[in-house]
Write an enzyme that holds these catalytic residues in place. Structure first.
Site, mmCIF file in Angstrom:
data_model
loop_
_atom_site.group_PDB
_atom_site.id
_atom_site.type_symbol
_atom_site.label_atom_id
_atom_site.label_comp_id
_atom_site.label_asym_id
_atom_site.label_seq_id
_atom_site.Cartn_x
_atom_site.Cartn_y
_atom_site.Cartn_z
ATOM 1 N N GLY A 167 12.303 33.787 -68.459
ATOM 2 C CA GLY A 167 12.199 33.732 -67.006
ATOM 3 C C GLY A 167 12.060 32.309 -66.500
ATOM 4 N N SER A 170 9.706 29.985 -68.595
ATOM 5 C CA SER A 170 10.284 29.528 -69.863
ATOM 6 C C SER A 170 11.365 28.483 -69.634
ATOM 7 C CB SER A 170 10.898 30.716 -70.606
ATOM 8 O OG SER A 170 9.927 31.703 -70.795
ATOM 9 N N SER A 213 14.944 38.360 -67.291
ATOM 10 C CA SER A 213 13.869 38.670 -66.342
ATOM 11 C C SER A 213 14.162 40.001 -65.683
ATOM 12 C CB SER A 213 13.802 37.570 -65.284
ATOM 13 O OG SER A 213 13.021 38.000 -64.196
ATOM 14 N N ASP A 215 12.909 41.022 -62.983
ATOM 15 C CA ASP A 215 12.752 40.924 -61.525
ATOM 16 C C ASP A 215 14.007 40.482 -60.776
ATOM 17 O OD1 ASP A 215 10.136 41.585 -61.926
ATOM 18 O OD2 ASP A 215 9.370 39.547 -61.735
ATOM 19 N N ARG A 250 4.988 66.160 -49.994
ATOM 20 C CA ARG A 250 4.029 65.072 -50.124
ATOM 21 C C ARG A 250 4.639 63.703 -49.832
ATOM 22 N NH1 ARG A 250 1.510 66.839 -55.785
ATOM 23 N NH2 ARG A 250 -0.001 68.314 -54.979
ATOM 24 N N GLN A 349 8.666 50.115 -66.538
ATOM 25 C CA GLN A 349 9.833 49.470 -65.917
ATOM 26 C C GLN A 349 10.492 48.440 -66.806
ATOM 27 O OE1 GLN A 349 8.719 48.087 -61.715
ATOM 28 N NE2 GLN A 349 6.805 48.688 -62.639
HETATM 29 P P1 ADP Z 1 8.535 33.673 -67.786
HETATM 30 O O1 ADP Z 1 9.421 32.846 -68.643
HETATM 31 O O2 ADP Z 1 8.772 35.137 -67.974
HETATM 32 O O3 ADP Z 1 8.568 33.224 -66.343
HETATM 33 P P2 ADP Z 1 5.901 32.389 -68.130
HETATM 34 O O4 ADP Z 1 5.870 31.862 -66.748
HETATM 35 O O5 ADP Z 1 4.686 32.998 -68.689
HETATM 36 O O6 ADP Z 1 7.033 33.491 -68.334
HETATM 37 O O7 ADP Z 1 6.346 31.177 -69.078
HETATM 38 C C1 ADP Z 1 6.503 31.373 -70.455
HETATM 39 C C2 ADP Z 1 6.092 30.134 -71.199
HETATM 40 O O8 ADP Z 1 6.909 29.013 -70.816
HETATM 41 C C3 ADP Z 1 4.677 29.661 -70.952
HETATM 42 O O9 ADP Z 1 3.748 30.378 -71.723
HETATM 43 C C4 ADP Z 1 4.751 28.200 -71.346
HETATM 44 O O10 ADP Z 1 4.686 28.057 -72.746
HETATM 45 C C5 ADP Z 1 6.153 27.814 -70.889
HETATM 46 N N1 ADP Z 1 6.059 27.164 -69.576
HETATM 47 C C6 ADP Z 1 5.978 27.740 -68.364
HETATM 48 N N2 ADP Z 1 5.866 26.837 -67.380
HETATM 49 C C7 ADP Z 1 5.849 25.626 -67.989
HETATM 50 C C8 ADP Z 1 5.749 24.255 -67.546
HETATM 51 N N3 ADP Z 1 5.632 23.958 -66.251
HETATM 52 N N4 ADP Z 1 5.788 23.286 -68.487
HETATM 53 C C9 ADP Z 1 5.919 23.569 -69.782
HETATM 54 N N5 ADP Z 1 6.007 24.822 -70.261
HETATM 55 C C10 ADP Z 1 5.981 25.836 -69.393
#
Ligand code: ADP
Length: 429
Positions: A167, A170, A213, A215, A250, A349
């Site tokens: 997402g 990441s 993702s 979403d 309902r 979901q």
């Molecule tokens: P998603 O990828 O589903 O949005 P997260 O927001 O939890 O999930 O991000 C997943 C991982 O990506 C985090 O646990 C972290 O290791 C890394 N990450 C997220 N934001 C940052 C950032 N600003 N800088 C470095 N690594 C990040």
């Protein structure tokens, strides 16, 4: 041959396995060696324990043959031979990784997060839910120290091309790693963790994003991997609830995922003929209680026996107060006298088996991801693979991530029309 690695990170979504399979197979098809990184950024930061410098046959050995070094050498030789023709090394039936991470320890993968894989290792992955190579949230990767270790592990394995499926979090991490790469390489060389030759050879990191993702919340693409499956699961659930709702006359308030993005709620509303949807990007203009009651009452007056309200988890009013399913229930019960129930769909979901649309999207995007990696030059930006108007395309990773974060910012500034405009793939600030 170039070494291409693929990983999944952040929240899992249906179709991630199809994406990994596609990247692995396309990488091999194009004459590369393919690797998977288990457990997202966490795995990359940890690397492989008890590793002795550079290895090639060793990677194969980990995957397939445990400590059987002779067999591993034979397989490695076969891989070498077939890579000269650019096609299909076969490392057996790939039964090892297919079982997924939970089995990893038994499979001799304990403490090993960077694993060479062959064509057959990803066989049968297309229709599997979640991500078989594991995903994790990794605090260490948010710090430069963690990213330094990640960079060291990539260079140690000779990997200079990385596909990240996750997402916006990441992908933000991916973009940071890319931006910081020259600095990381310099630090590694200064502390003599890599040689001068390695620093030269790996001066540029090729990185590409695939958006996994549920979403559908990344700007710049019409669809993310996992969103179609999540939507289908929501629709199945709403259909089931609808029959009960109609039978008993309902009302049901159904909470679906989507913190800054109302796509799931809105599309589920369309697909199920819901009476009302709450999405973060476009709160009701007036007092939501009044607007909601007016609409629902009209529907009842024309003879509807059931009432379905879908609310995104991030739904808010124009003052940025949360609108929660339980609040809506109180309004429906007290003001309309409806027998109202709340259902929070939660993790059902996330998916399970990917629907055809996700399998196809992930497969086509995986192919494009490898092409983008192999075409990458120091002068080109890193891309995220997108789909626009039914065509697989590329968008600059940094811009897509920045624009996505801008949506949340606009919402927090109460600029709801601005937030909605940013959802338009053609939108250009
Ligand atoms: P998603 O990828 O589903 O949005 P997260 O927001 O939890 O999930 O991000 C997943 C991982 O990506 C985090 O646990 C972290 O290791 C890394 N990450 C997220 N934001 C940052 C950032 N600003 N800088 C470095 N690594 C990040």
């Amino acid at each position: 041959p170039p070494k291409v690695a693929v990983m999944t990170s952040g929240g899992d979504s249906a179709g991630m396995n199809a994406a990994v399979r596609s990247v692995v197979k396309m990488a091999i098809f194009r004459g590369c060696q393919a690797y998977v990184i288990r457990e997202g950024w966490e795995g990359l930061v940890r690397g492989n324990e008890e590793e002795q410098g550079e290895q090639s046959a060793a990677g194969v050995e980990q995957v397939k043959h445990g400590s059987n070094a002779a067999a591993a050498a034979a397989v490695a030789a076969a891989a070498e031979a077939s890579s000269s023709t650019g096609f299909v090394p076969t490392y057996g039936e790939g039964e090892l990784l297919k079982e997924g991470v939970s089995e990893a320890e038994e499979l001799g993968l304990k403490g090993r997060y960077i694993v060479r894989v062959g064509w057959d290792d990803v066989r049968g992955w297309l229709d599997q839910g979640g991500t078989l190579i594991g995903t994790a949230r990794c605090a260490a990767f948010r710090q430069q120290d963690g990213r330094l270790r990640a960079a060291h592990n990539l260079i140690k394995h000779g990997i200079d091309a990385l596909a990240v499926c996750g997402g916006d979090g990441s992908l933000t991490g991916a973009d940071r790693l890319r931006a910081e790469w020259p600095e990381l390489v310099e630090k590694l060389q200064a502390s003599q963790l890599i040689s001068e030759a390695q620093a030269k050879r790996y001066a540029h990191l090729k990185i590409v994003g695939l958006v996994g993702s549920i979403d559908n919340d990344l700007a710049g693409t019409d669809l993310t991997i996992g969103a179609p499956t999540a939507l289908s699961r929501i629709c199945e659930a709403v259909d089931s609830i609808s029959s009960t709702a109609a039978s008993h006359s309902r009302a049901f308030v159904i909470e679906v995922m989507g913190r800054h993005c109302g796509w799931l709620a809105l599309m589920a509303g369309l697909a199920t003929g819901a009476d009302y949807c709450f999405i973060p990007e476009q709160p009701p203009k007036g007092k939501w209680e009044d607007e909601l009651c007016e609409v629902l009452q009209k529907h009842r007056q024309v003879g509807k026996r059931k009432t379905i309200v879908i609310v995104a988890e991030g739904a808010i009013d124009r003052e940025l107060n949360d609108i929660k399913a339980d609040d809506i229930k109180v309004v429906l019960s007290d003001r309309l006298g409806l027998d109202t129930r709340v259902t929070t769909l939660g993790h059902t979901q996330r998916g399970g088996r990917p629907v055809a649309a996700d399998r196809i999207l992930a497969t086509l995007q995986g192919v494009e991801a490898v092409n983008a990696l192999l075409e990458a030059k120091p002068s080109t930006p890193s891309y995220v693979i997108t789909i626009r108007e039914n065509k697989i395309t590329r968008a600059p990773l940094m811009e897509a991530v920045a624009q996505t974060q801008l949506v949340a910012k606009r919402i927090s500034e109460k600029d709801f029309d601005g937030a909605l405009a940013l959802r338009d793939p053609e939108f250009d600030e």
